[in-house]
Design a protein around this motif. Structure first.
Motif, PDB file in Angstrom:
ATOM      1  N   LEU A 130       0.828  -1.204   0.000  1.00 27.08           N
ATOM      2  CA  LEU A 130       0.000   0.000   0.000  1.00 27.08           C
ATOM      3  C   LEU A 130       0.863   1.255   0.000  1.00 27.08           C
ATOM      4  O   LEU A 130       0.584   2.213  -0.729  1.00 27.08           O
ATOM      5  CB  LEU A 130      -0.934   0.004   1.209  1.00 27.08           C
ATOM      6  N   LEU A 131       1.918   1.259   0.800  1.00 17.29           N
ATOM      7  CA  LEU A 131       2.798   2.423   0.852  1.00 17.29           C
ATOM      8  C   LEU A 131       3.512   2.637  -0.479  1.00 17.29           C
ATOM      9  O   LEU A 131       3.658   3.776  -0.930  1.00 17.29           O
ATOM     10  CB  LEU A 131       3.820   2.261   1.981  1.00 17.29           C
ATOM     11  N   ILE A 132       3.943   1.575  -1.112  1.00 16.29           N
ATOM     12  CA  ILE A 132       4.590   1.705  -2.425  1.00 16.29           C
ATOM     13  C   ILE A 132       3.598   2.258  -3.442  1.00 16.29           C
ATOM     14  O   ILE A 132       3.911   3.170  -4.213  1.00 16.29           O
ATOM     15  CB  ILE A 132       5.155   0.347  -2.882  1.00 16.29           C
ATOM     16  N   CYS A 133       2.387   1.718  -3.436  1.00 17.43           N
ATOM     17  CA  CYS A 133       1.358   2.169  -4.389  1.00 17.43           C
ATOM     18  C   CYS A 133       1.005   3.638  -4.143  1.00 17.43           C
ATOM     19  O   CYS A 133       0.900   4.420  -5.095  1.00 17.43           O
ATOM     20  CB  CYS A 133       0.133   1.275  -4.251  1.00 17.43           C
ATOM     21  N   ALA A 134       0.850   4.032  -2.885  1.00 20.48           N
ATOM     22  CA  ALA A 134       0.521   5.422  -2.572  1.00 20.48           C
ATOM     23  C   ALA A 134       1.674   6.348  -2.949  1.00 20.48           C
ATOM     24  O   ALA A 134       1.452   7.441  -3.486  1.00 20.48           O
ATOM     25  CB  ALA A 134       0.195   5.558  -1.087  1.00 20.48           C
ATOM     26  N   GLY A 135       2.908   5.922  -2.688  1.00 25.37           N
ATOM     27  CA  GLY A 135       4.060   6.733  -3.060  1.00 25.37           C
ATOM     28  C   GLY A 135       4.160   6.923  -4.563  1.00 25.37           C
ATOM     29  O   GLY A 135       4.437   8.027  -5.047  1.00 25.37           O
ATOM     30  N   ALA A 168       1.687   6.845  -6.656  1.00 28.07           N
ATOM     31  CA  ALA A 168       0.584   7.720  -7.070  1.00 28.07           C
ATOM     32  C   ALA A 168       0.917   9.188  -6.787  1.00 28.07           C
ATOM     33  O   ALA A 168       0.631  10.062  -7.615  1.00 28.07           O
ATOM     34  CB  ALA A 168      -0.696   7.318  -6.340  1.00 28.07           C
ATOM     35  N   ILE A 169       1.537   9.470  -5.642  1.00 24.25           N
ATOM     36  CA  ILE A 169       1.902  10.850  -5.315  1.00 24.25           C
ATOM     37  C   ILE A 169       2.953  11.368  -6.296  1.00 24.25           C
ATOM     38  O   ILE A 169       2.839  12.485  -6.815  1.00 24.25           O
ATOM     39  CB  ILE A 169       2.408  10.939  -3.861  1.00 24.25           C
ATOM     40  N   VAL A 170       3.977  10.554  -6.569  1.00 27.58           N
ATOM     41  CA  VAL A 170       5.027  10.971  -7.503  1.00 27.58           C
ATOM     42  C   VAL A 170       4.450  11.199  -8.891  1.00 27.58           C
ATOM     43  O   VAL A 170       4.746  12.204  -9.555  1.00 27.58           O
ATOM     44  CB  VAL A 170       6.166   9.930  -7.527  1.00 27.58           C
ATOM     45  N   PHE A 171       3.613  10.284  -9.349  1.00 24.70           N
ATOM     46  CA  PHE A 171       2.991  10.416 -10.671  1.00 24.70           C
ATOM     47  C   PHE A 171       2.123  11.679 -10.738  1.00 24.70           C
ATOM     48  O   PHE A 171       2.154  12.421 -11.732  1.00 24.70           O
ATOM     49  CB  PHE A 171       2.146   9.183 -10.975  1.00 24.70           C
ATOM     50  N   GLY A 204       2.893  14.894 -13.132  1.00 22.69           N
ATOM     51  CA  GLY A 204       1.833  15.333 -14.047  1.00 22.69           C
ATOM     52  C   GLY A 204       1.439  16.780 -13.815  1.00 22.69           C
ATOM     53  O   GLY A 204       1.226  17.539 -14.768  1.00 22.69           O
ATOM     54  N   GLY A 205       1.344  17.189 -12.557  1.00 22.31           N
ATOM     55  CA  GLY A 205       0.980  18.571 -12.249  1.00 22.31           C
ATOM     56  C   GLY A 205       2.034  19.564 -12.694  1.00 22.31           C
ATOM     57  O   GLY A 205       1.712  20.610 -13.269  1.00 22.31           O
ATOM     58  N   PHE A 206       3.301  19.234 -12.430  1.00 23.16           N
ATOM     59  CA  PHE A 206       4.374  20.126 -12.875  1.00 23.16           C
ATOM     60  C   PHE A 206       4.446  20.194 -14.397  1.00 23.16           C
ATOM     61  O   PHE A 206       4.662  21.264 -14.965  1.00 23.16           O
ATOM     62  CB  PHE A 206       5.718  19.699 -12.289  1.00 23.16           C
ATOM     63  N   ALA A 207       4.277  19.056 -15.060  1.00 27.59           N
ATOM     64  CA  ALA A 207       4.307  19.053 -16.528  1.00 27.59           C
ATOM     65  C   ALA A 207       3.156  19.891 -17.083  1.00 27.59           C
ATOM     66  O   ALA A 207       3.330  20.632 -18.056  1.00 27.59           O
ATOM     67  CB  ALA A 207       4.224  17.618 -17.053  1.00 27.59           C
ATOM     68  N   TYR A 208       1.984  19.811 -16.466  1.00 24.11           N
ATOM     69  CA  TYR A 208       0.833  20.608 -16.911  1.00 24.11           C
ATOM     70  C   TYR A 208       1.141  22.099 -16.759  1.00 24.11           C
ATOM     71  O   TYR A 208       0.881  22.895 -17.657  1.00 24.11           O
ATOM     72  CB  TYR A 208      -0.403  20.226 -16.098  1.00 24.11           C
ATOM     73  N   ASN A 209       1.689  22.477 -15.614  1.00 23.92           N
ATOM     74  CA  ASN A 209       1.998  23.898 -15.380  1.00 23.92           C
ATOM     75  C   ASN A 209       3.090  24.403 -16.311  1.00 23.92           C
ATOM     76  O   ASN A 209       3.050  25.553 -16.732  1.00 23.92           O
ATOM     77  CB  ASN A 209       2.405  24.132 -13.929  1.00 23.92           C
ATOM     78  N   ILE A 210       4.072  23.563 -16.611  1.00 21.58           N
ATOM     79  CA  ILE A 210       5.175  24.000 -17.469  1.00 21.58           C
ATOM     80  C   ILE A 210       4.727  24.118 -18.920  1.00 21.58           C
ATOM     81  O   ILE A 210       4.983  25.118 -19.585  1.00 21.58           O
ATOM     82  CB  ILE A 210       6.372  23.042 -17.330  1.00 21.58           C
ATOM     83  N   PHE A 211       4.049  23.091 -19.430  1.00 16.00           N
ATOM     84  CA  PHE A 211       3.708  23.057 -20.854  1.00 16.00           C
ATOM     85  C   PHE A 211       2.414  23.789 -21.194  1.00 16.00           C
ATOM     86  O   PHE A 211       2.306  24.416 -22.240  1.00 16.00           O
ATOM     87  CB  PHE A 211       3.639  21.610 -21.359  1.00 16.00           C
ATOM     88  N   ILE A 212       1.416  23.721 -20.336  1.00 20.84           N
ATOM     89  CA  ILE A 212       0.125  24.369 -20.628  1.00 20.84           C
ATOM     90  C   ILE A 212      -0.016  25.651 -19.818  1.00 20.84           C
ATOM     91  O   ILE A 212      -0.523  26.647 -20.302  1.00 20.84           O
ATOM     92  CB  ILE A 212      -1.043  23.403 -20.341  1.00 20.84           C
ATOM     93  N   GLY A 213       0.450  25.636 -18.605  1.00 23.87           N
ATOM     94  CA  GLY A 213       0.359  26.819 -17.750  1.00 23.87           C
ATOM     95  C   GLY A 213      -0.976  26.888 -17.037  1.00 23.87           C
ATOM     96  O   GLY A 213      -1.915  26.161 -17.337  1.00 23.87           O
TER      97      GLY A 213
END
Length: 92
Positions: free
Chosen positions: A52-57, A59-62, A66-75
């Motif tokens: 569970l901890l591996i799966c949650a970790g 998911a958080i990293v992913f 994804g959030g940083f990529a969205y902010n960088i490329f789309i803004g």
């Protein structure tokens, strides 16, 4: 009629208290023929909390990537609207 209902209820109570002797394969198309002898691998082979901890970790990293990529490329569209407003209407 009443005795039939009581008799059937007694049978249900007896059946619910007794665990089955073995798991019965009711759907061979879904589970395959015979008993299942599959060995777990990957996250399934780990203890539940560790998996569970591996799966949650992951998911958080992913989600962060994804959030940083969205902010960088789309803004951020809301932030772009605010910046555009102040470019058109500079502060005094």
């Amino acid at each position: 009629n009443r005795s039939t209902v009581q008799h059937s209820l007694r049978g249900l109570q007896r059946m619910s208290n007794m665990p089955p002797n073995r798991i019965v394969n009711k759907n061979p198309y879904l589970y395959g023929p015979g008993p299942l002898g599959r060995k777990p691998f990957g996250l399934g082979a780990r203890p539940p909390l560790h998996g569970l901890l591996i799966c949650a970790g992951q998911a958080i990293v992913f989600g962060l990537i994804g959030g940083f990529a969205y902010n960088i490329f789309i803004g951020d569209p809301g932030l772009k609207k605010i910046e555009d407003y102040y470019k058109e209407n500079p502060t005094r």
